[in-house]
Each structure stands twice: as C-alpha cells, then as structure tokens.
Design a protein around this motif. Structure first.
Motif, mmCIF file in Angstrom:
data_model
loop_
_atom_site.group_PDB
_atom_site.id
_atom_site.type_symbol
_atom_site.label_atom_id
_atom_site.label_comp_id
_atom_site.label_asym_id
_atom_site.label_seq_id
_atom_site.Cartn_x
_atom_site.Cartn_y
_atom_site.Cartn_z
ATOM 1 N N UNK A 58 0.874 6.757 8.457
ATOM 2 C CA UNK A 58 2.005 7.209 9.452
ATOM 3 C C UNK A 58 3.009 6.227 9.215
ATOM 4 N N UNK A 59 4.293 6.549 9.292
ATOM 5 C CA UNK A 59 5.357 5.764 9.210
ATOM 6 C C UNK A 59 5.308 4.549 10.286
ATOM 7 N N UNK A 60 5.946 3.631 10.026
ATOM 8 C CA UNK A 60 6.251 2.363 10.588
ATOM 9 C C UNK A 60 4.816 1.737 11.346
ATOM 10 N N UNK A 61 3.631 2.129 10.668
ATOM 11 C CA UNK A 61 2.649 1.469 11.059
ATOM 12 C C UNK A 61 2.671 -0.134 10.638
ATOM 13 N N UNK A 62 2.194 -1.013 11.829
ATOM 14 C CA UNK A 62 2.088 -2.330 11.240
ATOM 15 C C UNK A 62 0.474 -2.812 10.658
ATOM 16 N N UNK A 63 -0.245 -1.474 10.393
ATOM 17 C CA UNK A 63 -1.217 -1.645 9.548
ATOM 18 C C UNK A 63 -2.328 -2.788 9.967
ATOM 19 N N UNK A 64 -2.548 -2.695 11.205
ATOM 20 C CA UNK A 64 -3.599 -3.654 11.737
ATOM 21 C C UNK A 64 -4.675 -2.803 12.563
ATOM 22 N N UNK A 65 -5.911 -3.426 12.578
ATOM 23 C CA UNK A 65 -6.921 -2.735 13.269
ATOM 24 C C UNK A 65 -6.406 -2.388 14.388
ATOM 25 N N UNK A 66 -5.990 -3.269 15.316
ATOM 26 C CA UNK A 66 -5.545 -3.065 16.570
ATOM 27 C C UNK A 66 -4.677 -1.793 16.947
ATOM 28 N N UNK A 67 -3.672 -1.901 15.927
ATOM 29 C CA UNK A 67 -2.561 -0.551 15.962
ATOM 30 C C UNK A 67 -3.362 0.536 15.600
ATOM 31 N N UNK A 102 6.491 16.806 7.704
ATOM 32 C CA UNK A 102 7.465 15.953 7.197
ATOM 33 C C UNK A 102 7.077 14.568 6.824
ATOM 34 N N UNK A 103 7.320 13.942 5.821
ATOM 35 C CA UNK A 103 7.030 12.391 5.418
ATOM 36 C C UNK A 103 8.320 11.705 4.886
ATOM 37 N N UNK A 104 8.195 10.622 5.002
ATOM 38 C CA UNK A 104 9.324 9.787 4.443
ATOM 39 C C UNK A 104 9.631 9.645 2.780
ATOM 40 N N UNK A 105 10.145 8.844 2.422
ATOM 41 C CA UNK A 105 10.483 9.056 0.966
ATOM 42 C C UNK A 105 9.049 8.462 0.180
ATOM 43 N N UNK A 106 8.383 7.807 0.930
ATOM 44 C CA UNK A 106 7.039 7.035 0.276
ATOM 45 C C UNK A 106 5.872 8.037 0.596
ATOM 46 N N UNK A 107 6.199 9.019 1.369
ATOM 47 C CA UNK A 107 4.949 9.617 1.821
ATOM 48 C C UNK A 107 4.198 9.476 2.803
ATOM 49 N N UNK A 108 4.754 8.611 3.692
ATOM 50 C CA UNK A 108 4.081 8.267 4.907
ATOM 51 C C UNK A 108 4.634 9.426 6.134
ATOM 52 N N UNK A 109 3.669 9.625 6.765
ATOM 53 C CA UNK A 109 3.921 10.938 7.830
ATOM 54 C C UNK A 109 4.585 10.670 8.855
ATOM 55 N N UNK A 116 5.754 10.637 12.484
ATOM 56 C CA UNK A 116 5.423 11.096 13.924
ATOM 57 C C UNK A 116 6.111 10.527 14.813
ATOM 58 N N UNK A 117 5.887 11.254 16.191
ATOM 59 C CA UNK A 117 6.447 10.890 17.245
ATOM 60 C C UNK A 117 5.763 9.787 18.181
ATOM 61 N N UNK A 118 5.996 9.504 19.265
ATOM 62 C CA UNK A 118 5.376 8.592 19.876
ATOM 63 C C UNK A 118 3.889 8.732 20.495
ATOM 64 N N UNK A 119 3.608 9.974 20.459
ATOM 65 C CA UNK A 119 2.310 10.483 20.494
ATOM 66 C C UNK A 119 1.580 10.723 19.244
ATOM 67 N N UNK A 121 0.789 -1.279 0.023
ATOM 68 C CA UNK A 121 -0.144 0.025 -0.061
ATOM 69 C C UNK A 121 0.795 1.304 0.121
ATOM 70 N N UNK A 122 0.155 2.240 -0.521
ATOM 71 C CA UNK A 122 0.595 3.778 -0.204
ATOM 72 C C UNK A 122 0.070 4.667 0.629
#
Ligand code: NAP
Length: 309
Positions: free
Chosen positions: A280-289, A253-260, A262-265, A241-242
């Motif tokens: 957002x960056x580094x999402x594990x793309x789960x409903x729970x997350x 600010x986004x990464x090179x693929x356009x993910x935003x 974010x910090x820990x909050x 996905x993108x």
C-alpha cells in the motif's frame, strides 16, 4: 468450506496473518493464500529487535510463531500464486491463481508485499546466479572471507552490511550521496566494524565477472566524474522495493509506482478490497505497521461483510 468465503486474504506475511487472526476471531470464514512460507519477508531477516515486547527473535522463528498462532485457530496457508483479482457484478471478488484454482470472497485483503528494486545495470541479470544477490541472510554464507559490495544507503543496505561484516572479509557500501538514509543507530553499529566502509557519491555502472562469477563493479563518482573498478566477489543490492500489486492493478487505483492507494481503514478505491503492509501507499514497511494494517483492514472487512447480511 463454503463456496464463497467471507474474506480472501492474499499474502501470509505479518499483515495477512494478523488479518486472518482478527477475521477468524470475528467469526468470518477465510482463505489465506501465499506462494511461499508463512511470515513473508521475515523469513529472510536475520533478527527482529524492534517489535514491541520482543527484545530479540530470529526472523524465521518469529515467522513460525506468527503462523502457529493463526494455525491454532484452524487457519492454514493455502498455496497459491495469485495472478489476478476480478470482481463479479454482485460485488464478489474472484482470485485467480496460475493453476486451476479460483477463490470467491465477499471481501478481499491484499497483503502481497514487495520485491527488490533492480539496479538495471549491465551484468546484474547475467551474474544473478554468480554473485549478485538481494538477500544477505540467504546468500551471505557463500561469501565467507571474501570481499563484497553492498549497493544502497537505507536501513536495509546498512543492516545487511552489518550482517555480512560478520561473515565476509570486507564490506564496501556504495552509496549515491554523501549521507546515508539509514537510521543513526544502524549507521553507528556499521561504522564500529573494522571491515565496513562507504564509497560515497558513487553509482554502480556495470557488474563485471569471469566464468559466470562476479569479479568487480565499474563505478562512477558523481561529484568528481571519475570512474573506477572495485574488485569484489559479491554484489548485494538494497536500493528499495516495489509493490507486488500486479494482481489488482486493473481493479484499484495505484500511485505511479504501483502502490495501492488506501484510506485510513486500508480500503482501496474498490469497496470491500483492502491493501495492507508493503503493497500500500505510504507504508513504513515495518512488521509492526504491517500487523497494524492487518488488524485495521480486518476490522473494516468484518464490518463490511456483516453489513452485507
Ligand atoms: P529505502 O529506505 O528506500 O532506501 C533505498 C536506498 O537505496 C536509499 O539510500 C537510496 O538512495 C538508494 N537507491 C535507490 N535507488 C537507487 C538507485 N537506482 N541506485 C543507487 N541507489 C539507489 O529502502 P530500504 O533500505 O529497502 O528500506 C525500505 C523500508 O524498510 C524503509 O522504510 C526502512 O526503514 C524499512 N527497513 C527497516 C529496517 C529496520 O528497522 N531494521 C530494516 C530494513 C528496512 P537515496 O538515499 O539517495 O535515496
């Protein structure tokens, strides 16, 4: 409705709905915007089995349950196709839709999700209405007793292969490596199916067809260099996905693929603007997350808005 909301929530997927729930319970006013039905991608998911406390629930049913919970608190999803988010000199966020509507808010939570990555091969666009699909739950039924290929080797490709195997005659999963990325439990379930197989080390070079319908794919084995044509009636593409971050690309600010970023909050590079879930960056793309992100961002947004006085 006050002219400037406390918080604008973009996207009514599980993350956005959860943010709306937390913000409302904390006494904040909000607008929850989406261009589609509440629940986001869960609406395109056959069933959810990995959300704690829910053994099994059909995707659309879970989407409805989440939306209904928020509606009971008085929040309805406002239809809006968000084009851009800007910020005024006083820090107020302005959400511009492709219609006349504009929304103002002290804080903004963006949970607009992601969209399928395209293969980018000849035939993909041409046959989009004739056998190329990115959603087995939506389109699988049209391929009843037919032969399909699935492209990709991740959780989505294998989960959707399992779904399709119950409908179609055969599912061949075309994967570019000699090992699947998908969770072992999904792999095990897929290989139990008699009509499922994997074409290893192979990439699709072209999708071919006749009279507007897919008839096959031209493939290349990356290890042997051999080319082949695999006959099929449908091509389901699941190669990741993108992020749908276009509305905030000029703001944060986004990464090179356009993910935003974010910090820990879940706060972005702009104070008061948060990004949650798949966008957002580094999402594990789960409903729970996504739900967790939604709660985290809402707690942060409540503190931010209250500190503004
Ligand atoms: P993903 O995990 O990024 O997997 C994408 C797959 O497509 C990989 O196998 C990748 O190959 C392949 N690929 C990428 N670009 C390609 C290209 N240009 N040509 C050919 N193949 C290509 O994406 P996903 O499967 O959509 O999953 C996204 C996230 O959602 C993941 O975090 C996943 O765990 C989650 N998810 C979870 C569930 C579940 O828990 N039931 C279901 C669906 C999705 P390589 O392996 O070689 O990189």
């Amino acid at each position: 409705m006050p002219e400037t909301q406390d918080v604008l929530i973009l996207g009514a997927g599980p993350g956005g709905l959860c943010s709306a729930l937390y913000c409302t319970r904390a006494g904040l006013s909000s607008v929850l915007l989406d261009r589609g039905p509440a629940g986001g991608q869960i609406n395109n998911t056959e069933a959810v089995e990995n959300y704690l406390g829910v053994d099994y629930m059909e995707g659309p049913e879970m989407a409805q349950a989440m939306a209904a919970h928020v509606e009971r608190l008085g929040i309805e999803v406002t239809y809006g196709n968000v084009e851009k988010v800007t910020q005024e000199d006083d820090g107020t966020f302005v959400v511009h839709t492709d219609g006349e509507d504009k929304f103002h808010g002290k804080a903004c939570i963006i949970g607009t999700g992601s969209h399928p990555r395209y293969l980018g091969v000849p035939g993909e666009k041409e046959y989009r209405m004739g056998g190329v699909s990115y959603c087995a739950t939506c389109d699988g039924f049209f391929f009843k007793d037919k032969d399909v290929v699935v492209v990709g080797g991740g959780d989505a490709a294998i989960e959707e292969s399992i779904y399709l195997s119950k409908i179609v005659s055969s599912v061949r999963c075309i994967h570019r490596r000699d090992e699947l990325r998908a969770q072992q439990v999904l792999q095990d379930r897929a290989f139990e199916k008699d009509n499922f197989s994997v074409v290893w080390d192979t990439v699709v070079e072209e999708i071919v067809g006749e009279n507007g319908r897919v008839t096959g794919v031209n493939v290349l084995n990356k290890k042997t260099g051999e080319t082949d044509r695999l006959s099929c009636d449908g091509v389901f593409i699941y190669i990741g996905n993108l992020p749908n971050s276009e509305p905030v690309r000029d703001l944060v600010d986004t990464d090179e693929n356009g993910y935003v970023i974010v910090d820990h909050m879940m706060q972005s590079s702009v104070e008061g603007l948060y990004a949650i879930g798949d966008v957002r960056i580094e999402s594990v793309r789960q409903i729970a997350s996504a739900v967790g992100d939604g709660a985290t961002a809402a707690v942060a947004a409540v503190a931010y808005v209250n500190a503004l006085g």
